[in-house]
Design a protein around this motif. Sequence first.
Motif, PDB file in Angstrom:
ATOM      1  N   LEU A 100      -7.751   9.504  -0.871  1.00 20.28           N
ATOM      2  CA  LEU A 100      -6.502   9.024  -2.395  1.00 20.28           C
ATOM      3  C   LEU A 100      -5.308   9.231  -1.319  1.00 20.28           C
ATOM      4  CD1 LEU A 100      -8.340   9.887  -5.610  1.00 20.28           C
ATOM      5  CD2 LEU A 100      -8.333   7.515  -4.765  1.00 20.28           C
TER       6      LEU A 100
ATOM      7  N   ARG B 134     -11.500   1.555  -6.418  1.00 22.76           N
ATOM      8  CA  ARG B 134     -11.041   2.215  -4.510  1.00 22.76           C
ATOM      9  C   ARG B 134     -12.169   2.145  -3.794  1.00 22.76           C
ATOM     10  NH1 ARG B 134      -6.294   4.013  -2.149  1.00 22.76           N
ATOM     11  NH2 ARG B 134      -4.423   3.698  -3.121  1.00 22.76           N
TER      12      ARG B 134
ATOM     13  N   GLN C  27       1.082  -1.684   0.312  1.00 25.06           N
ATOM     14  CA  GLN C  27       0.173  -0.152  -0.053  1.00 25.06           C
ATOM     15  C   GLN C  27       1.285   1.461  -0.029  1.00 25.06           C
ATOM     16  OE1 GLN C  27      -2.171  -0.225   2.963  1.00 25.06           O
ATOM     17  NE2 GLN C  27      -4.289  -1.782   2.130  1.00 25.06           N
TER      18      GLN C  27
END
Length: 114
Positions: free
Chosen positions: A41, A27, A11
């Motif tokens: 984000l 997402r 990640q």
Amino acid sequence: MMDSKRDVKDQETERVSKVTAVLLKSRTGEFDLESILFLKLRGLGIYDLGCIGDCINLERLDLSGNNITNLAPLSSLRLLQILNVSANRISNLEDISCCDSLQSLNVAGNLISR
């Protein structure tokens, strides 16, 4: 334990240069960009907001820790209430002046002079 460390590392190293419909849908799990109400984000290396302006019903947006300089794509987000663009390279906030619903704005750590 090893797998969770690997997941965190994956990640952290994920980098995206431009916001695309594919990124937004993957997402959020939403099929239509208009259905997205909340978007996070953070720290992805984004410098181009791309099609984010198509998320016209967006209410909360976190774009902190990226490389964003231009907020113009956010000008169509009339319902946006919370915006976090801290730790970017923004020098001008004029493009979000038409976001009439904005209640909370975090611009710390940018290049804004006034």
